[in-house]
Motif scaffolding. Structure first.
Motif, PDB file in Angstrom:
ATOM      1  N   LEU A 144       0.830  -1.202   0.000  1.00  0.00           N
ATOM      2  CA  LEU A 144       0.000   0.000   0.000  1.00  0.00           C
ATOM      3  C   LEU A 144       0.867   1.256   0.000  1.00  0.00           C
ATOM      4  O   LEU A 144       0.526   2.271  -0.610  1.00  0.00           O
ATOM      5  N   GLU A 145       2.000   1.170   0.680  1.00  0.00           N
ATOM      6  CA  GLU A 145       2.929   2.294   0.692  1.00  0.00           C
ATOM      7  C   GLU A 145       3.458   2.538  -0.723  1.00  0.00           C
ATOM      8  O   GLU A 145       3.532   3.665  -1.184  1.00  0.00           O
ATOM      9  N   LYS A 146       3.769   1.444  -1.387  1.00  0.00           N
ATOM     10  CA  LYS A 146       4.323   1.535  -2.738  1.00  0.00           C
ATOM     11  C   LYS A 146       3.354   2.236  -3.696  1.00  0.00           C
ATOM     12  O   LYS A 146       3.755   3.035  -4.520  1.00  0.00           O
ATOM     13  N   VAL A 147       2.049   1.930  -3.570  1.00  0.00           N
ATOM     14  CA  VAL A 147       1.093   2.541  -4.488  1.00  0.00           C
ATOM     15  C   VAL A 147       0.533   3.843  -3.941  1.00  0.00           C
ATOM     16  O   VAL A 147      -0.321   4.465  -4.562  1.00  0.00           O
ATOM     17  N   LEU A 198       0.611   7.200 -12.479  1.00  0.00           N
ATOM     18  CA  LEU A 198       0.471   5.793 -12.867  1.00  0.00           C
ATOM     19  C   LEU A 198       1.693   5.317 -13.650  1.00  0.00           C
ATOM     20  O   LEU A 198       2.224   4.236 -13.404  1.00  0.00           O
ATOM     21  N   VAL A 199       2.151   6.144 -14.588  1.00  0.00           N
ATOM     22  CA  VAL A 199       3.342   5.802 -15.378  1.00  0.00           C
ATOM     23  C   VAL A 199       4.508   5.540 -14.435  1.00  0.00           C
ATOM     24  O   VAL A 199       5.226   4.539 -14.559  1.00  0.00           O
ATOM     25  N   ASP A 200       4.643   6.423 -13.481  1.00  0.00           N
ATOM     26  CA  ASP A 200       5.709   6.294 -12.502  1.00  0.00           C
ATOM     27  C   ASP A 200       5.572   4.990 -11.717  1.00  0.00           C
ATOM     28  O   ASP A 200       6.539   4.257 -11.519  1.00  0.00           O
ATOM     29  N   LEU A 201       4.321   4.705 -11.308  1.00  0.00           N
ATOM     30  CA  LEU A 201       4.067   3.483 -10.524  1.00  0.00           C
ATOM     31  C   LEU A 201       4.401   2.236 -11.348  1.00  0.00           C
ATOM     32  O   LEU A 201       5.051   1.308 -10.856  1.00  0.00           O
ATOM     33  N   ILE A 202       3.960   2.211 -12.595  1.00  0.00           N
ATOM     34  CA  ILE A 202       4.211   1.023 -13.428  1.00  0.00           C
ATOM     35  C   ILE A 202       5.715   0.813 -13.611  1.00  0.00           C
ATOM     36  O   ILE A 202       6.215  -0.307 -13.568  1.00  0.00           O
ATOM     37  N   ILE A 205       7.030  -0.703 -10.518  1.00  0.00           N
ATOM     38  CA  ILE A 205       6.626  -2.116 -10.429  1.00  0.00           C
ATOM     39  C   ILE A 205       7.568  -2.969 -11.281  1.00  0.00           C
ATOM     40  O   ILE A 205       8.036  -4.023 -10.863  1.00  0.00           O
ATOM     41  N   ARG A 206       7.892  -2.459 -12.475  1.00  0.00           N
ATOM     42  CA  ARG A 206       8.820  -3.182 -13.334  1.00  0.00           C
ATOM     43  C   ARG A 206      10.195  -3.275 -12.672  1.00  0.00           C
ATOM     44  O   ARG A 206      10.836  -4.335 -12.685  1.00  0.00           O
ATOM     45  N   ASP A 207      10.635  -2.169 -12.074  1.00  0.00           N
ATOM     46  CA  ASP A 207      11.953  -2.161 -11.441  1.00  0.00           C
ATOM     47  C   ASP A 207      12.016  -3.133 -10.255  1.00  0.00           C
ATOM     48  O   ASP A 207      13.077  -3.622  -9.898  1.00  0.00           O
ATOM     49  N   ASP A 208      10.843  -3.393  -9.659  1.00  0.00           N
ATOM     50  CA  ASP A 208      10.801  -4.358  -8.554  1.00  0.00           C
ATOM     51  C   ASP A 208      10.828  -5.795  -9.054  1.00  0.00           C
ATOM     52  O   ASP A 208      10.770  -6.735  -8.268  1.00  0.00           O
ATOM     53  N   GLY A 209      10.849  -5.954 -10.376  1.00  0.00           N
ATOM     54  CA  GLY A 209      11.007  -7.312 -10.903  1.00  0.00           C
ATOM     55  C   GLY A 209       9.738  -7.964 -11.429  1.00  0.00           C
ATOM     56  O   GLY A 209       9.708  -9.162 -11.654  1.00  0.00           O
ATOM     57  N   MET A 219      -2.297   6.624 -26.053  1.00  0.00           N
ATOM     58  CA  MET A 219      -1.123   6.356 -26.881  1.00  0.00           C
ATOM     59  C   MET A 219       0.151   6.964 -26.314  1.00  0.00           C
ATOM     60  O   MET A 219       1.225   6.390 -26.421  1.00  0.00           O
ATOM     61  N   LYS A 220      -0.007   8.121 -25.700  1.00  0.00           N
ATOM     62  CA  LYS A 220       1.168   8.768 -25.144  1.00  0.00           C
ATOM     63  C   LYS A 220       1.769   7.877 -24.056  1.00  0.00           C
ATOM     64  O   LYS A 220       2.982   7.657 -24.005  1.00  0.00           O
ATOM     65  N   LEU A 221       0.878   7.337 -23.231  1.00  0.00           N
ATOM     66  CA  LEU A 221       1.336   6.440 -22.163  1.00  0.00           C
ATOM     67  C   LEU A 221       2.021   5.213 -22.761  1.00  0.00           C
ATOM     68  O   LEU A 221       3.104   4.814 -22.338  1.00  0.00           O
ATOM     69  N   VAL A 222       1.388   4.624 -23.766  1.00  0.00           N
ATOM     70  CA  VAL A 222       1.948   3.420 -24.396  1.00  0.00           C
ATOM     71  C   VAL A 222       3.332   3.709 -24.969  1.00  0.00           C
ATOM     72  O   VAL A 222       4.285   2.961 -24.762  1.00  0.00           O
ATOM     73  N   MET A 223       3.450   4.835 -25.664  1.00  0.00           N
ATOM     74  CA  MET A 223       4.698   5.141 -26.355  1.00  0.00           C
ATOM     75  C   MET A 223       5.831   5.469 -25.377  1.00  0.00           C
ATOM     76  O   MET A 223       6.980   5.148 -25.628  1.00  0.00           O
TER      77      MET A 223
END
Lengths: 267, 300
Positions: A144-147, A198-202, A205-209, A219-223
């Motif tokens: 919960l802290e992470k998000v 959200l972009v930052d959170l995702i 999440i990726r950096d956490d593995g 599209m901006k988010l996707v790109m």
């Protein structure tokens, strides 16, 4: 390159006479953010439903390989809860929280498949059960802290703001310890500020593995976010590649904007 | 005034027993939307198991406390086994069938279990050994409230408290609430929904078994048909309180018990059911979802 953690080969799904997915191939590697895009009705959510065991595909194989153990599992016929246990979790386009439970409880529910105690444990409460419960609470707080929801743990899920509900859904999915997280339109209905968070959170999440496979219309988010992009149209894959490649792909532009536009702009 | 209090106490006792059974109905309904008509029979089987175990142990001259404990545990285990099995063979295969199908299956199970006990045991009323002694400290108030009433009230209160804590705080309790709210989502967050449903039947049966043991000892006789009547009453109580709601089931049961008791005491025992069901009709007209039920919007 190592084996993909998700390997989909020739996935086909029919609804009556309609072919919703047509021999779809897709793969996701550990540490990647992969986007799945396409016009409305292209079959993106159907694809997620097949992956998570809610639909039984007519043809094709889905293989999930744990990056830690290297163990490969064929998902055919597995129940959704088994698939989640293997390490793939998802969120929904239309938020589906347990609305009459608190924020903390929603995340704790995600720990269910990683914990064991049953009726015996509930009645006699041996030390193992108590330690397990404490561990569940600790981990849930960390997630919960992470998000960014640690200030609202005792709030009912229903009372959260829209953006917070989306983040709680992600938190609940993360609680199941997935190595692959499926996000179905996570930015839908968000304002620019919420989208940026959200972009930052995702990314975190990726950096956490956790690898991320997301469906998105923004599209901006996707790109900006994804390493690779798959494009669906009428259940078929019409393109795949890096965001830069997809941006100039003629078939993609045609699917999104129609044939005439393409003729006019690209003589 | 003493008469009023006496009726009040006996109403509470009745209500407490209904509550123990009604919880099984309401929990199962909450989680799979099924009225488990065989639940009354699980209670009856709890009473029969208690009867057999208690009688055998009395013959061998075991101390009363030991008899009560062993009887209670055996009844709980045996009833739970029945509840679990009924779900596995009569409801689980029909999980995705139209709603009426498992309902018919439930009625079939109820008839089957009644007749099985009728054939395997007897159609006669059997004298149940008195497991709850007259407590000396209850002597001054014995004309108002009996010792067994007190035991029933206390046991029920403790059971309710433990159930509430179980549902609220344990891993399995949370999974039950999640499954009740959204079964598909529960599956997707990795909950083994089949196991949660089994656990619900086991917990419900356990409570019914406690009810069976208590009432059999209170009334002093049992037969194969007691489950049917008690089942219908408890079901009524669950609907009264709002089916699917746990506090609702308890509240509904107490109201039903009190209504019956006062109707019996001030009018005539012939009218107890008339009053009870008139009350049900009235409440359902005024508040269709029951006292504490959520107004049903239906799933889209």
């Amino acid at each position: 390159m190592s084996k993909p953690i998700l390997d989909v080969i020739g996935l086909t799904m029919n609804f009556g006479g309609i072919r919703a997915l047509d021999h779809l191939d897709l793969d996701v590697y550990a540490g990647e953010i992969v986007a799945l895009i396409g016009p409305n009705g292209a079959g993106k959510t159907t694809f997620f439903n097949c992956l998570t065991g809610m639909y039984a595909p007519a043809e094709g194989e889905i293989r999930l390989t744990s990056p830690e153990t290297g163990k490969q599992t064929l998902l055919a016929g597995l129940k959704p809860n088994k698939i989640t246990e293997l390490g793939m979790a998802r969120t929904f386009q239309n938020i589906r929280l347990f609305s009459r439970m608190t924020v903390l409880e929603n995340v704790m529910i995600g720990r269910h498949c990683r914990t064991r105690s049953l009726i015996f444990g509930a009645i006699f409460r041996p030390r193992k059960t108590r330690e397990e419960e404490q561990d569940t609470v600790d981990r849930s707080y960390r997630i919960l802290e992470k998000v960014g929801l640690s200030g609202q743990v005792d709030e009912l899920a229903d009372n959260l703001s829209y953006g917070a509900q989306r983040r709680l859904e992600i938190a609940r999915a993360l609680a199941t310890d997935p190595f692959l997280l499926l996000l179905d339109e996570p930015a839908a209905g968000m304002n620019p500020q919420e989208t940026a968070e959200l972009v930052d959170l995702i990314r975190r999440i990726r950096d956490d593995g956790h690898a991320v496979l997301l469906i998105e219309h923004d599209m901006k988010l996707v790109m900006t976010l994804s390493d690779r992009v798959f494009v669906l149209d009428y259940g078929e894959k019409i393109a795949q590649g890096t965001p830069a490649e997809i941006g100039v792909n003629a078939a993609v532009i045609k699917a999104y904007l129609g044939e005439e536009v393409l003729d006019e702009e690209m003589p | 005034m003493d008469y009023f209090i006496e009726l009040f106490c006996s109403g509470l006792t009745r209500g407490a027993i209904y509550a123990l059974i009604a919880l099984g109905y309401t929990m199962v309904y909450g989680i799979i939307g099924l009225i488990n008509f065989a639940h009354g029979e699980i209670y009856m089987i709890g009473a029969f198991t208690s009867f057999i175990v208690a009688t055998v142990l009395s013959i061998y001259g075991f101390p009363l406390a030991a008899i009560v404990v062993v009887t209670g545990i055996s009844a709980a285990i045996w009833s739970s086994a029945y509840g679990y099995t009924v779900e596995k063979i009569a409801y689980k295969p029909l999980r995705n069938a139209p709603r009426l199908t498992p309902l018919i299956s439930a009625i079939g199970m109820s008839i089957l279990l009644q007749n099985y006990v009728l054939l395997a045991q007897t159609s006669d009323f059997l004298p149940f050994p008195e497991l709850i002694p007259e407590f000396a400290f209850m002597e001054p108030v014995a004309h108002i409230i009996g010792s067994s009433d007190l035991v029933i009230l206390v046991t029920t209160a403790i059971s309710m408290l433990l159930l509430t804590l179980f549902i609220k705080f344990t891993r399995l309790g949370k999974a039950m609430r999640a499954t009740a709210q959204d079964k598909t989502m529960a599956l997707l967050v990795g909950i083994n929904v089949d196991r949660v449903i089994s656990a619900t039947f086991i917990v419900g049966s356990l409570l019914a078994a406690i009810g069976g043991l208590l009432i059999a000892s209170h009334i002093g006789q049992i037969n194969f048909a007691i489950g049917f009547i008690a089942g219908i009453k408890a079901f009524t109580a669950a609907v009264l309180g709002g089916i699917g709601s746990i506090p609702g089931a308890v509240l509904g049961s107490l109201i039903l018990g009190l209504t019956e008791s006062f109707a019996t005491g001030y009018v005539s025992s012939d009218y107890e059911d008339v009053f009870a069901f008139s009350l049900l009709v009235l409440i359902l007209i005024l508040k269709p979802a029951g006292l504490l039920g959520r107004a049903g919007t239906g799933k889209v």
